[in-house]
Motif scaffolding. Sequence first.
Motif: not given
Length: 261
Positions: A79-89
């Motif tokens: 099951e493919v997750p949604r990847l969430v990458v926190p960054t100020p950009s």
Amino acid sequence: MRIDIVSIFPEYFAPLEVSLLGKARRNGLLDVHLHDLREWAHDRHRTVDDTPYGGGPGMVMKPEPWGEALDTLAPAGGEVPRLVVPTPSGRPFTQALATRYAAEPRLLFACGRYEGIDSRVVEEARTRMPVDEVSLGDFVLAGGEVAVLVMVEAVGRLLPGVLGNADSVADDSFAPGAMESLLEGPVYTKPPVWRERPIPDILLSGHHGAIARWRRDEALRRTARNRPELLARLDPDALDAHDRKVLAEAGFPVRGEDMAH
Ligand code: ADE
């Protein structure tokens, strides 16, 4: 919902054992898995960073450990997750985004440190999963961990069964559809007089319509004071004559309807 979090400081996430989210996890509503990025660093020092190409200050997170971490946590065929990458950009994190995330079966958060993660990691991940780079606001944190705590709490409280009272989500400031995008006004509880400060009489009146009107007035005034830019987004057709009067008194005359009457 399943949430995976990859970080070089998994201990940052101890707060997820406490309070509302801790309870949601114990009740099986939220399945959080913490992973130490260094599990996927294989040299003697478990190195996860290196100097930036092109020069400049600070260090950049190496792509290899991240690549292996994503291969392990988002394997082909699973099951493919949604990847969430926190960054100020990144794009702004909002209540609308939290609501969309709450409908996902799996989220995978990647916490960068230093100057960020080698950009090829997100680029390659996009070929096999949805990826969002997300910012909490116009300020810079020391790493993604606190941002992920914020997002997991904002998303987790929206999951069915996590909050006791289903109505409390609909009434939130910024809740989609609720009070447009007005800030919530003041709230009070007992005692009715505290340090010579009585609560507003209207709240004791028992007139639900008048109380709702007062709450909306307060929400309009508070929004005008603290977030005037939100007023520009209000649909003028959704404002009644009383809304317009309150906004005009707060220094934000709304053009339109008044002229027609
Ligand atoms: N990492 C560092 N600063 C951040 C921010 N403002 N939002 C999200 N992640 C971050």
